[in-house]
Design a protein around this motif. Structure first.
Motif, mmCIF file in Angstrom:
data_model
loop_
_atom_site.group_PDB
_atom_site.id
_atom_site.type_symbol
_atom_site.label_atom_id
_atom_site.label_comp_id
_atom_site.label_asym_id
_atom_site.label_seq_id
_atom_site.Cartn_x
_atom_site.Cartn_y
_atom_site.Cartn_z
ATOM 1 N N ARG A 88 8.959 3.254 -1.046
ATOM 2 C CA ARG A 88 7.831 2.634 -0.930
ATOM 3 C C ARG A 88 7.031 4.415 -1.598
ATOM 4 N N GLU A 107 11.928 -2.440 10.412
ATOM 5 C CA GLU A 107 12.639 -2.136 9.502
ATOM 6 C C GLU A 107 13.868 -2.807 8.198
ATOM 7 N N ALA A 123 5.585 -4.618 5.913
ATOM 8 C CA ALA A 123 6.963 -3.925 6.675
ATOM 9 C C ALA A 123 6.931 -2.956 7.201
ATOM 10 N N ALA A 160 11.898 -7.964 3.377
ATOM 11 C CA ALA A 160 10.764 -8.062 3.308
ATOM 12 C C ALA A 160 9.993 -8.992 3.039
ATOM 13 N N ASP A 202 14.763 -5.256 0.374
ATOM 14 C CA ASP A 202 13.961 -5.540 -0.274
ATOM 15 C C ASP A 202 13.281 -7.172 0.228
ATOM 16 N N LEU A 231 12.817 2.366 3.636
ATOM 17 C CA LEU A 231 11.531 1.963 3.328
ATOM 18 C C LEU A 231 10.761 3.263 2.426
ATOM 19 N N ARG A 279 5.031 -5.082 -3.353
ATOM 20 C CA ARG A 279 3.883 -3.671 -2.759
ATOM 21 C C ARG A 279 3.078 -4.358 -1.941
ATOM 22 N N LEU A 287 6.461 -4.400 0.541
ATOM 23 C CA LEU A 287 7.116 -3.272 1.488
ATOM 24 C C LEU A 287 5.629 -3.155 2.734
ATOM 25 N N GLN A 288 4.463 -3.437 2.476
ATOM 26 C CA GLN A 288 3.319 -2.775 2.984
ATOM 27 C C GLN A 288 2.723 -3.542 4.288
#
Length: 246
Positions: free
Chosen positions: A103, A199, A193, A206, A203, A99, A187, A190-191
């Motif tokens: 990022r 974890e 997550a 997430a 992707d 992750l 974006r 992932l932010q």
């Protein structure tokens, strides 16, 4: 006439939404018995080089950003030169987790990129046609990934090793990469997550946690991830079969 077709082809390539490919290549290769799986050779070409060349050959991918371990930054740059990767490539230092690496790579992607394709550095046999198929589906759906039907019977097991139940195999799919998303969607996912501290295994997970749908397209059983030494043997066999079919 030649100039006309050259300009036409260029306009066709420029017509698609800009897509940045992120390559997660900062793993520790713990299950490889001490060998760095990304520098291992497959028919004379390093695993990571084959991965980059596949993305380089995909017509719907416009740039490549690779997240690697700090000690591999220079070697990865050299790899791109040796194997003549033609698309713009940026190489960044990855993080302690997948992750964090993804990022970090996203920060270096073109800011105006409409789509982001995340691919495992250890999947060297993904063909450009498969990559383009996933990107094209993402253009229509905002979130797409390749997948194949699960061949084995899969059982849900308790912590004590006792089988709780057998899952319906017909409904199961093994998801691969590249996984392609609308840039803002990925974006945000992932932010979220990172903020939750959970974890995500990939992707897609997430994105799914945001309540968004992920659409699957046909993957390939040849699109294997190099994880153990046995995977290198299988990958060599796949390459030999491909070359024999030419």
């Amino acid at each position: 006439m030649k100039n006309f077709f050259t300009k036409l082809f260029r306009r066709q390539r420029e017509a698609h939404p800009y897509c940045s490919a992120v390559v997660a290549a900062g793993g520790s290769s713990r299950r490889m018995g001490g060998e760095n799986k990304l520098t291992a050779f497959l028919d004379g070409v390093p695993v990571l080089a084959r991965t980059l060349l596949a993305l380089d050959g995909a017509s719907l991918v416009d740039e490549i950003v690779v997240a690697v371990r700090e000690e591999d930054l220079v070697a990865t740059a050299d790899l791109c030169k040796i194997y003549a990767v033609t698309k713009p490539v940026k190489i960044v230092r990855g993080g302690a987790t997948r992750l964090e690496s993804v990022r970090a790579a996203l920060l270096e992607c073109r800011e105006s990129a409409a789509f982001l394709a995340v691919h495992d550095g250890a999947r060297p046999l993904a063909e450009p046609e498969l990559i383009d198929r996933v990107v094209a589906l993402a253009h229509r759906t905002n979130a797409a990934a390749p997948a194949v039907p699960v061949k084995d019977t899969v059982k849900l097991v308790r912590e004590d090793g006792v089988v709780e139940r057998t899952l319906e195999r017909a409904a199961l799919r093994a998801v691969q990469t590249p996984q392609v998303f609308d840039a803002q969607l990925l974006r945000a996912a992932l932010q979220a997550a990172a903020a939750s501290g959970e974890e995500a295994t990939d992707d897609c997970s997430a994105v799914e946690r945001l309540g968004k749908e992920v659409f699957l397209t046909e993957g390939s059983y040849e699109n294997i991830k190099i994880t153990t030494p046995e995977d290198l043997i299988l990958a060599e066999a796949i390459l030999q079969r491909r070359e024999g079919a030419l």
